[in-house]
Write an enzyme that holds these catalytic residues in place. Sequence first.
Site: not given
Lengths: 131, 96, 133
Positions: A78-79
């Site tokens: 997840v960025c």
Amino acid sequence: MLSYALLVHAAPYSEQGALSALRFAQAAVAQGHRVSSVFFYRDGVHNASTLMAPPQDEVHLAEGWRALAQEHGTELLVCIAASLRRGLMNAEEGVRHGREAHNLEPPFVLTGLGQLVDAMQANDRVITFAP
Amino acid sequence: MMLHLLNRSPQFDGLYWDLSEAFGADDHLLLIEDACYAALPAAAASLAAFGGRVSVLSEDAESRGLLGRLSDDVALVDMAGFVALTATFPHSLSWF
Amino acid sequence: MQDDEAALAADTPIAPLDLLVILRHPPHGSSWLREGVDVALVAAAFGQSVGLLFQGDGVFALVEGQRAGPLGQKGTHAQLAMLEMYDIERLWVSASALRARGLTPADLMLPVQLLEADALERLVHAQPHTLLF
């Protein structure tokens, strides 16, 4: 057998893209391919929320992603920059930002865009699912 | 050889135009999600640039009530076929 | 370095890069452009060769004279002005997208290479990795 990385920009439930990505991942592993990683970017980061609570007659997207990780070893990346902007953080970031709560837990992992770049190099295929 | 994935309806004609610029002679277009509406005969003009090398994801067409209404020029593929297309084509590019 | 006016000739070879990022969204109205350029900058910082292709409303990203919006909305012009620092020097623009919007290369803040459809198709097909934003 091929190795796949998926890039998910679509928010859960707002758009079909997140659902399409999960369906695709399930179909790919059913055919013997490996889905090494799913990278959540933009509004796609909301797929990782621990607090997701859809009605019981709807698919639970976060649980679907977790099952993929547990059963097939898929990394759920997840960025971190996209997440923090949108109010998604794990316990460590919660502490760092002085918050009393967090809403992202393993197997979802906060990571940088460098991991997306790595995933593109490391896999045979990269498939994007967008809103 | 490239597989193009498209998920927006033909009302996004600028998107279809941009895709047509990048579309090569050995490429294939897969219509998913709202792009299924492009597979209706009335939308044939929106697919004219893709030379009949177009498929539509059957589960998305079915959920939209489009099975039985689709243009004969567009092939139906199921989700396994979607995966197979991404395996056949070395590159995939998503347009949205 | 690059020819501002003429479109790429049909027989000019196009070398593959590590990553091509196609930008189709205008600045300010959404974060597609910003978050797409972010990927390009990170890939370049990781030592990859990166090029950008501006298509559709993405060409508005290059319009001269942009500024920050109200409430500190940054826009992307400052980010694009840094491209050269990251060695991202290959900037391609869809010639038809520019024409359709009444713009010419003189309206743009950076030197670009115009691509007609045939060259644009060759560019996209020469790349091992392409992401679209």
